[in-house]
Design a protein around this motif. Structure first.
Motif: not given
Lengths: 114, 114
Positions: B26-33, B66-75
């Motif tokens: 949860e950040v403002t001005n997301f750039r990358s993950l 997923d930038k809409k739901e604000l998450f990432s997964i690593l498999n």
């Protein structure tokens, strides 16, 4: 909570200046590290230290030196700043121990050399 | 409150299993993950994600944002003992032409048992 504190969030320096980046940790960790972060290159290790007055070169030590006079403090020194040292610098610390891989990072110092 | 939250904090599985590591932010001005793997002393860069829905893949590892739901997964599929490490997620914020800094999650400690 563990705190790794970097002295400055943003710095702007001129080419040729001597620059000191300071890092302090409050958890009595033996290991401390300096990284730089550049787009597309990930974290790259500059120097690390396992103990007071001990230092080892990481992957990209050229143009940098470090100082660890006290256990809690690890300083990164740019002897003569150059524009290619413009980057985000991250300090980290971790406890010494077999199999212990946890590291705590500071918030980073964004250095711009003009 | 933490801006980047990883789950689970630790995970123990057997060789050959598939694991999914989570990172919400949860950040403002997301750039990358960014995802990192940390063994011993230095984190190593795995992936940088900037666009939603585009899977990044490297061998048995893959990641998606997923930038809409604000998450990432690593498999990680077909896990091996060498996959045992701390996996770090970090979010880069920025506005305009420059990034404001990296915020790391606390990491997921993954242990692969033979």
């Amino acid at each position: 909570d563990v705190k790794v504190t970097q002295s400055s969030r943003y710095l702007v320096k001129r080419t040729g200046e001597k620059v000191f980046l300071e890092c302090v940790q409050d958890m009595d960790h033996e290991n401390m590290f300096w990284y730089r972060q550049d787009p597309g290159l990930g974290l790259r290790l500059i120097y690390f230290s396992y103990d007071v007055k001990m230092k080892e070169k990481g992957d990209i030590p050229e143009g940098y030196s470090v100082s660890r006079e006290k256990k809690e403090r690890f300083s990164l020194i740019l002897e003569s700043a150059s524009t290619n040292q413009t980057s985000m610098y991250l300090c980290a610390s971790s406890p010494l121990g077999r199999g212990n891989t946890e590291a705590f990072f500071g918030q980073g110092t964004r250095l711009t050399v003009v | 409150e933490d801006k980047v939250v990883q789950s689970p904090l630790s995970l123990v599985v057997h060789e050959g299993d598939t694991v999914t590591l989570n990172c919400s932010y949860e950040v403002t001005n997301f750039r990358s993950l960014l995802w990192y793997k940390q063994e011993k002393k230095a984190p190593t860069f795995l992936f940088m994600l900037t666009s939603s829905g585009i899977e990044k893949k490297s061998g048995r590892l893959s990641s998606i944002l997923d930038k809409k739901e604000l998450f990432s997964i690593l498999n990680i599929t077909a896990t091996q003992t060498g996959d045992s490490a701390i996996y770090l997620c970090a979010v880069e914020e920025g506005s305009g032409g420059g990034a404001d800094g990296l915020t790391f999650g606390k990491g997921t400690h993954l242990i692969i048992q033979p």
